[in-house]
Design an enzyme around this catalytic site. Structure first.
Site, PDB file in Angstrom:
ATOM      1  CD  GLU A  45      -1.597  -2.336   1.795  1.00  0.00           C
ATOM      2  OE1 GLU A  45      -2.431  -3.233   1.886  1.00  0.00           O
ATOM      3  OE2 GLU A  45      -0.404  -2.453   2.172  1.00  0.00           O
TER       4      GLU A  45
ATOM      5  CG  ASN B 293       4.855  -6.477   1.149  1.00  0.00           C
ATOM      6  OD1 ASN B 293       5.329  -5.727   0.330  1.00  0.00           O
ATOM      7  ND2 ASN B 293       3.763  -6.178   1.828  1.00  0.00           N
TER       8      ASN B 293
ATOM      9  CB  THR C 224       6.606   1.016  11.533  1.00  0.00           C
ATOM     10  OG1 THR C 224       6.153  -0.201  10.920  1.00  0.00           O
ATOM     11  CG2 THR C 224       5.821   1.231  12.815  1.00  0.00           C
TER      12      THR C 224
ATOM     13  CG  ASP D 228      20.723  25.086 -29.059  1.00  0.00           C
ATOM     14  OD1 ASP D 228      21.523  25.115 -30.002  1.00  0.00           O
ATOM     15  OD2 ASP D 228      19.777  25.888 -28.931  1.00  0.00           O
TER      16      ASP D 228
END
Length: 824
Positions: free
Chosen positions: A259, A609, A642, A301
């Site tokens: 998330e 995760n 956290t 340029d």
């Protein structure tokens, strides 16, 4: 249409009003813009957002309003960040409108009037003088020493001196002289409007980062849904009620969905943009930070970017006349001057004036006749003091003079040095023949001091360079050679000689050090497309209106902030506040560092995760014998509480000294190397510490396998597991700072933001577990002292696992010398 014979009268007020009604006001057509509400809604309905919306609805139906609200907050935060960036999307076409001035002087009903530029109509007689910006496309009827700066349309740095009967275009401005002209096109029919349409039609390609992040989101979200569905089925097989099974599966899905990923990416890019701004590179689109780091081809340029945009006299040769005499005639036939300490007019002519002042040459004679420079004559002359004074291209001036021994040799010598050479002559009559040759003047625009070093850095980094300019090929080639840009093949081509076929054009230009001179806006647009079609990530510089389409077409458009136009700045992704090529290289280094930082915090996110998913996997594999170590709300607290600050701090990691060594790393953000660290080392280590703390507290509290634990004991054990994940994040954050050095080999003070993030994370941990109301809402409680000690073991476990893996990797690199192993 008003004819030249009607100049003295101009249109009548009635005619002008009728034509204004017929043709409409003299304004550029407004570009179609997407309403802000539509932009906002788009950010709320893409794949990632829809996934989370669905999860929030299902959580609400399952009786978890707290979870539903938390997920909605995540969606809104992600959408707000993305909307804020898209809302700032470029307004190049709108800024083109501002080039039309508010007022203009015309002649109507035989009287001189000042009207609003929007009221100009075809047939109006416009009166021009020095300092005026031209308001519409005009046909010049009478000119008097007229000099027009068309650089914003053509890219040509020198003044244009059009003759009667020629055109002048909207958006350009008068530098010298005066003229009367007839309006031939207004508003959407002007050449400026044509460039506006090109700018609108040129599409902005998706950045490499957005493509990669999109892949990550889709893959991870797909895996999360699949695993969640599998766990739902497994929970059903284990005899759970459908509602409980769904809540369990939802927790698994939430645990896997990162998330905080999109806000982390956005804020990391914003941090990098701030660092670039401190180095005079202003980012207009955040994704441009990483795109610039992925650049493989820079089309730059010349004037102001590679050079100082300050012409100076470098050499002077004369067969007989003194230098002061040569400069006197050169300045008399010029209009550019150094006035009040400021340059006014053509930089080349200002340089001549400065040198004449240094030599105390008399340059104040009254001019009785002036013959401006034009592309056909390629020379300019005046009659002053009864004599003709003339300067111009050597091949246009020398044939008008008596034979001059040694002139060809001097010309060759100056040309070999790459100087822009002017020939100067004078005569006793106003006729331009049988002139007395005075000498040759060599001028050049000095390169910036450190541009050669910046070009060398590009070559080390595997970035190809091309000079793309509206200037003369000789001037362009000279500067390219002097700064080290010109390639070994010394290829110099003009816009007129470019192949008509885009594939052939790409093949011609896909080499290092090519120079393309005399380009048009359409040429620059084609060059960007041709190089992109060959797989290059193209950075294109520009400063004028003519550069807008190419700046949009390129993967990253870079505009000049000091000398550029608003149009170029609005069309660009990056604005150089100091117009300096070296700033581009510094920005590229920061862009590459940002790409490496995205990999760092992706590794950090995915490791967490794994730890968040582990309790659900252990529960399922144990057949429900082992209770869930984390609740769904605890997982969300980890993801957006956290977990976020250390990830942002990793996004601010300073560049590795070897960042610019070798080609940019533009492959998959999540590759085998990242996956091996996440799922083979860091993730399992953090999960082991987490489950060890959880089970340790349960066992110390008297829990037996296969029995339901006391709710208070379960809450304390869950708090220990939560603490272990957070403390493991401390070590994980430092481990992710490098792919090759262990934690003890990295200087902690080089990223003070990470130290601050860890301190804040520690405070959040105490709040989440120390405040009973918050801990109860999340589903945990503060663990006993033994639980804290077990949780603290996560730090050494992560350090040891990371060090062992990096030591093993180092042995592999020593055994395989061709492996890179360099952490960017």
């Amino acid at each position: 249409m008003t004819t030249v014979s009607q100049l003295g009268r101009g249109l009548t007020a009635a005619e002008a009003a009728s034509r204004l009604t017929r043709d409409g006001p003299n304004i550029l057509p407004a570009a179609r813009r997407t309403p802000a509400i539509v932009l906002l809604l788009r950010q709320m309905v893409h794949f990632f957002a829809l996934l989370l919306w669905g999860a929030s609805v299902l959580a609400l139906l399952a009786g978890m309003p707290q979870l539903a609200v938390a997920i909605v907050i995540v969606v809104l935060l992600n959408g707000a960040f993305a909307f804020a960036q898209e809302y700032r999307a470029d307004q190049a076409s709108e800024r083109l409108r501002e080039l039309i001035p508010a007022g203009v002087v015309v002649r109507r009903d035989g009287r001189r009037l000042s009207i609003e530029a929007a009221d100009l109509v075809a047939g109006d007689v416009v009166l021009l003088e020095a300092g005026d910006r031209i308001s519409a496309d005009l046909e010049l009827a009478q000119v008097h020493a007229l000099g027009i700066n068309e650089s914003m349309l053509t890219g040509e740095s020198r003044l244009v001196h059009p003759a009667a009967g020629e055109r002048a275009f909207a958006g350009t401005f008068v530098v010298e002289g005066e003229a009367e002209a007839v309006v031939v096109a207004t508003g959407g029919r002007t050449r400026l409007a044509g460039i506006a349409r090109l700018t609108q039609e040129a599409s902005r390609p998706p950045s490499p980062l957005s493509v990669q992040i999109g892949k990550v989101v889709r893959v991870v979200a797909g895996i999360a849904l699949a695993v969640g569905a599998a766990f739902f089925g497994l929970a059903q097989l284990l005899g759970m009620e459908p509602a409980e099974s769904f809540l369990f599966a939802l927790g698994v899905t939430v645990a896997l969905v990162p998330e905080g990923l999109l806000p982390t990416v956005t804020l990391s890019l914003a941090r990098a943009a701030q660092r670039m701004a401190a180095q005079n590179a202003l980012v207009r689109h955040l994704e441009a930070v990483e795109t610039l780091g992925s650049a493989t081809f820079i089309c730059t340029d010349k004037t102001g970017t590679l050079t100082r945009n300050e012409m100076t006299v470098a050499d002077l040769w004369s067969p007989a006349a003194s230098p002061a005499e040569v400069l006197r005639s050169a300045v008399l036939s010029s209009t550019g001057r150094m006035s009040g300490g400021k340059p006014v007019g053509d930089p080349m002519e200002v340089a001549l004036h400065v040198e004449a002042l240094r030599l105390h040459a008399a340059v104040d004679d009254e001019i009785t006749a002036r013959f401006p420079f034009d592309p056909v004559r390629r020379r300019a002359s005046v009659v002053a003091g009864g004599r003709l004074h003339l300067k111009g291209a050597p091949d246009a001036v020398l044939p008008l003079c008596h034979a001059v021994p040694g002139a060809d040799e001097a010309l060759a010598r100056m040309s070999d040095r790459g100087l822009r050479v002017l020939a100067v002559a004078r005569g006793d009559t106003a006729e331009e023949r049988d002139l007395e040759f005075l000498g040759l003047v060599g001028l050049y625009d000095p390169p910036r001091d450190d541009v050669a070093e910046a070009i060398w850095k590009c070559r080390i980094a595997g970035i190809k360079l091309a000079m793309v300019t509206g200037d003369h090929p000789r001037t362009a080639r000279a500067i390219a050679a002097e700064v080290g840009l010109l390639g070994e093949e010394e290829l110099v081509v003009t816009g007129a000689d470019l192949p008509a076929d885009d594939a052939a054009l790409g093949e011609l230009l896909d080499r290092d050090g090519v120079v393309v001179a005399r380009v048009t806006p359409e040429d620059k647009l084609r060059i960007a497309r041709a190089l992109r079609s060959r797989g290059h990530v193209v950075a294109m510089t520009g400063d004028g209106v003519n550069d807008g389409p190419a700046l949009r077409e390129a993967d990253i458009g870079i505009a000049m902030g000091a000398s550029g136009t608003d149009v170029a700045r609005e069309a660009a992704d990056l604005v150089l506040l100091d117009d300096h090529f070296a700033t581009i290289v510094a920005a590229i280094e920061l862009g590459r560092a940002t790409y490496a930082n995205v990999r760092r915090f992706l590794t950090y996110h995915l490791t967490d995760n794994v730890a968040e998913l582990t309790p659900f996997a252990v529960w399922a594999l144990s057949g429900g014998t082992i209770p869930l170590a984390l609740s769904v709300l605890q997982v969300l607290a980890l993801d957006i509480g956290t977990d976020l600050l250390p990830a942002l701090a990793l996004g601010a990691e300073p560049a590795n000294p070897r960042t610019m060594h070798g080609p940019a790393r533009t492959g998959n953000l999540i590759d085998r190397r990242v996956l091996a660290r996440v799922f083979g080392v860091l993730g399992p280590a953090q999960a082991l510490a987490e489950m060890g703390a959880f089970l340790g507290v349960l066992l110390f509290g008297g829990w037996k396998f296969g029995t339901a634990p006391d709710l208070g004991l379960l809450a304390a054990a869950s708090g220990a597991a939560f603490a272990a994940v957070v403390l493991g994040q401390f070590a994980n954050a430092f481990a992710c700072r490098s792919e090759s050095r262990w934690i003890g080999g990295i200087r902690w003070r080089t990223n003070p933001l990470l130290l601050g993030a860890i301190a804040v994370e520690a405070v959040l941990l105490l709040l989440f577990l120390g405040l009973p109301a918050v801990a109860g809402l999340l589903g945990g409680a503060s663990p006993p002292m033994a639980g804290w000690l077990l949780a603290a073991l996560a730090i050494p476990v992560m350090i040891v696992a990371d060090a062992a893996y990096k030591a093993w990797q180092a042995r592999g690199r020593r055994a395989s010398p061709d492996a890179s192993g360099v952490m960017r």
